[in-house]
Motif scaffolding. Structure first.
Motif, PDB file in Angstrom:
ATOM      1  N   THR A  40       0.839  -1.197   0.000  1.00 37.21           N
ATOM      2  CA  THR A  40       0.000   0.000   0.000  1.00 37.21           C
ATOM      3  C   THR A  40       0.876   1.250   0.000  1.00 37.21           C
ATOM      4  O   THR A  40       0.569   2.246  -0.656  1.00 37.21           O
ATOM      5  N   ILE A  41       1.991   1.175   0.708  1.00 37.03           N
ATOM      6  CA  ILE A  41       2.919   2.301   0.784  1.00 37.03           C
ATOM      7  C   ILE A  41       3.875   2.305  -0.406  1.00 37.03           C
ATOM      8  O   ILE A  41       4.261   3.357  -0.896  1.00 37.03           O
ATOM      9  N   PHE A  42       4.246   1.109  -0.855  1.00 33.36           N
ATOM     10  CA  PHE A  42       5.202   0.956  -1.963  1.00 33.36           C
ATOM     11  C   PHE A  42       4.552   0.150  -3.097  1.00 33.36           C
ATOM     12  O   PHE A  42       4.905  -1.004  -3.326  1.00 33.36           O
ATOM     13  N   PRO A  43       3.607   0.741  -3.814  1.00 24.01           N
ATOM     14  CA  PRO A  43       2.908  -0.009  -4.859  1.00 24.01           C
ATOM     15  C   PRO A  43       3.821  -0.432  -6.015  1.00 24.01           C
ATOM     16  O   PRO A  43       3.519  -1.392  -6.715  1.00 24.01           O
ATOM     17  N   ASN A  44       4.916   0.259  -6.204  1.00 20.04           N
ATOM     18  CA  ASN A  44       5.877  -0.085  -7.250  1.00 20.04           C
ATOM     19  C   ASN A  44       7.177  -0.541  -6.596  1.00 20.04           C
ATOM     20  O   ASN A  44       8.261  -0.025  -6.886  1.00 20.04           O
ATOM     21  N   ALA A  45       7.061  -1.529  -5.735  1.00 20.24           N
ATOM     22  CA  ALA A  45       8.173  -1.966  -4.892  1.00 20.24           C
ATOM     23  C   ALA A  45       9.419  -2.324  -5.685  1.00 20.24           C
ATOM     24  O   ALA A  45      10.531  -2.064  -5.227  1.00 20.24           O
ATOM     25  N   GLU A  46       9.249  -2.881  -6.852  1.00 23.56           N
ATOM     26  CA  GLU A  46      10.413  -3.306  -7.632  1.00 23.56           C
ATOM     27  C   GLU A  46      11.301  -2.135  -8.045  1.00 23.56           C
ATOM     28  O   GLU A  46      12.465  -2.318  -8.383  1.00 23.56           O
ATOM     29  N   PHE A  47      10.770  -0.925  -7.994  1.00 22.44           N
ATOM     30  CA  PHE A  47      11.543   0.267  -8.340  1.00 22.44           C
ATOM     31  C   PHE A  47      12.036   1.027  -7.110  1.00 22.44           C
ATOM     32  O   PHE A  47      12.657   2.073  -7.239  1.00 22.44           O
ATOM     33  N   GLU A  48      11.721   0.505  -5.922  1.00 23.64           N
ATOM     34  CA  GLU A  48      12.058   1.204  -4.682  1.00 23.64           C
ATOM     35  C   GLU A  48      12.734   0.266  -3.691  1.00 23.64           C
ATOM     36  O   GLU A  48      12.451   0.278  -2.504  1.00 23.64           O
ATOM     37  N   VAL A  49      13.655  -0.524  -4.203  1.00 22.83           N
ATOM     38  CA  VAL A  49      14.301  -1.553  -3.401  1.00 22.83           C
ATOM     39  C   VAL A  49      15.050  -0.958  -2.207  1.00 22.83           C
ATOM     40  O   VAL A  49      14.959  -1.476  -1.088  1.00 22.83           O
ATOM     41  N   GLU A  50      15.757   0.125  -2.418  1.00 19.34           N
ATOM     42  CA  GLU A  50      16.527   0.731  -1.324  1.00 19.34           C
ATOM     43  C   GLU A  50      15.607   1.202  -0.191  1.00 19.34           C
ATOM     44  O   GLU A  50      15.882   0.964   0.993  1.00 19.34           O
ATOM     45  N   ALA A  51      14.511   1.852  -0.544  1.00 20.65           N
ATOM     46  CA  ALA A  51      13.557   2.316   0.471  1.00 20.65           C
ATOM     47  C   ALA A  51      12.919   1.133   1.190  1.00 20.65           C
ATOM     48  O   ALA A  51      12.706   1.176   2.415  1.00 20.65           O
ATOM     49  N   LEU A  52      12.631   0.065   0.463  1.00 19.29           N
ATOM     50  CA  LEU A  52      12.073  -1.135   1.091  1.00 19.29           C
ATOM     51  C   LEU A  52      13.072  -1.768   2.049  1.00 19.29           C
ATOM     52  O   LEU A  52      12.697  -2.213   3.136  1.00 19.29           O
ATOM     53  N   ASP A  53      14.333  -1.815   1.658  1.00 17.61           N
ATOM     54  CA  ASP A  53      15.370  -2.351   2.544  1.00 17.61           C
ATOM     55  C   ASP A  53      15.412  -1.571   3.849  1.00 17.61           C
ATOM     56  O   ASP A  53      15.539  -2.156   4.928  1.00 17.61           O
ATOM     57  N   GLU A  54      15.296  -0.260   3.752  1.00 17.32           N
ATOM     58  CA  GLU A  54      15.291   0.580   4.954  1.00 17.32           C
ATOM     59  C   GLU A  54      14.075   0.262   5.829  1.00 17.32           C
ATOM     60  O   GLU A  54      14.190   0.192   7.056  1.00 17.32           O
ATOM     61  N   LEU A  55      12.925   0.076   5.191  1.00 22.43           N
ATOM     62  CA  LEU A  55      11.712  -0.260   5.950  1.00 22.43           C
ATOM     63  C   LEU A  55      11.878  -1.608   6.644  1.00 22.43           C
ATOM     64  O   LEU A  55      11.579  -1.742   7.835  1.00 22.43           O
ATOM     65  N   TYR A  56      12.356  -2.616   5.919  1.00 20.53           N
ATOM     66  CA  TYR A  56      12.540  -3.933   6.521  1.00 20.53           C
ATOM     67  C   TYR A  56      13.536  -3.884   7.670  1.00 20.53           C
ATOM     68  O   TYR A  56      13.345  -4.555   8.691  1.00 20.53           O
ATOM     69  N   ALA A  57      14.592  -3.103   7.525  1.00 15.13           N
ATOM     70  CA  ALA A  57      15.570  -2.951   8.606  1.00 15.13           C
ATOM     71  C   ALA A  57      14.904  -2.349   9.845  1.00 15.13           C
ATOM     72  O   ALA A  57      15.145  -2.790  10.976  1.00 15.13           O
ATOM     73  N   LYS A  58      14.072  -1.346   9.638  1.00 11.07           N
ATOM     74  CA  LYS A  58      13.370  -0.698  10.760  1.00 11.07           C
ATOM     75  C   LYS A  58      12.395  -1.681  11.410  1.00 11.07           C
ATOM     76  O   LYS A  58      12.297  -1.748  12.643  1.00 11.07           O
ATOM     77  N   LEU A  59      11.690  -2.466  10.593  1.00  8.12           N
ATOM     78  CA  LEU A  59      10.765  -3.445  11.136  1.00  8.12           C
ATOM     79  C   LEU A  59      11.515  -4.505  11.971  1.00  8.12           C
ATOM     80  O   LEU A  59      11.044  -4.886  13.042  1.00  8.12           O
ATOM     81  N   LEU A  60      12.667  -4.943  11.486  1.00  8.72           N
ATOM     82  CA  LEU A  60      13.473  -5.894  12.254  1.00  8.72           C
ATOM     83  C   LEU A  60      13.934  -5.286  13.569  1.00  8.72           C
ATOM     84  O   LEU A  60      13.895  -5.933  14.622  1.00  8.72           O
ATOM     85  N   GLU A  61      14.368  -4.032  13.503  1.00 10.00           N
ATOM     86  CA  GLU A  61      14.815  -3.314  14.698  1.00 10.00           C
ATOM     87  C   GLU A  61      13.699  -3.243  15.743  1.00 10.00           C
ATOM     88  O   GLU A  61      13.935  -3.343  16.940  1.00 10.00           O
ATOM     89  N   GLU A  62      12.480  -3.064  15.258  1.00 11.78           N
ATOM     90  CA  GLU A  62      11.314  -2.955  16.153  1.00 11.78           C
ATOM     91  C   GLU A  62      10.710  -4.316  16.484  1.00 11.78           C
ATOM     92  O   GLU A  62       9.673  -4.397  17.137  1.00 11.78           O
ATOM     93  N   GLU A  63      11.361  -5.394  16.011  1.00 12.66           N
ATOM     94  CA  GLU A  63      10.899  -6.774  16.239  1.00 12.66           C
ATOM     95  C   GLU A  63       9.489  -7.017  15.707  1.00 12.66           C
ATOM     96  O   GLU A  63       8.654  -7.672  16.351  1.00 12.66           O
ATOM     97  N   VAL A  64       9.241  -6.484  14.516  1.00 11.74           N
ATOM     98  CA  VAL A  64       7.964  -6.674  13.834  1.00 11.74           C
ATOM     99  C   VAL A  64       8.187  -7.659  12.698  1.00 11.74           C
ATOM    100  O   VAL A  64       9.084  -7.467  11.876  1.00 11.74           O
ATOM    101  N   ASP A  65       7.400  -8.728  12.674  1.00  6.25           N
ATOM    102  CA  ASP A  65       7.507  -9.722  11.594  1.00  6.25           C
ATOM    103  C   ASP A  65       6.734  -9.280  10.380  1.00  6.25           C
ATOM    104  O   ASP A  65       5.762  -8.620  10.440  1.00  6.25           O
TER     105      ASP A  65
END
Length: 65
Positions: A40-65
């Motif tokens: 919903t936030i990244f509808p064109n995820a394949e073009f925003e890999v770096e931003a997605l990596d940052e989001l996943y890193a933050k989710l891991l940091e916050e212990e969110v699966d």
């Protein structure tokens, strides 16, 4: 009758930051977020890999699966 393709909503940078904060907050409460939540936030995820990596890193940091 052919289905009309739903146009992806493009978020401004400010709106995206708010949506990410809300997603992380929700994830903290439930312990998880879904791929649909992220797309919903990244509808064109394949073009925003770096931003997605940052989001996943933050989710891991916050212990969110």
């Amino acid at each position: 009758m052919a289905k009309e393709k739903k146009k992806d909503k493009v978020l401004t940078e400010a709106d995206r930051k708010k949506a990410i904060k809300k997603l992380i907050s929700s994830g903290r409460e439930t312990g998880f977020v879904t791929q649909d939540d992220i797309l919903t936030i990244f509808p064109n995820a394949e073009f925003e890999v770096e931003a997605l990596d940052e989001l996943y890193a933050k989710l891991l940091e916050e212990e969110v699966d």
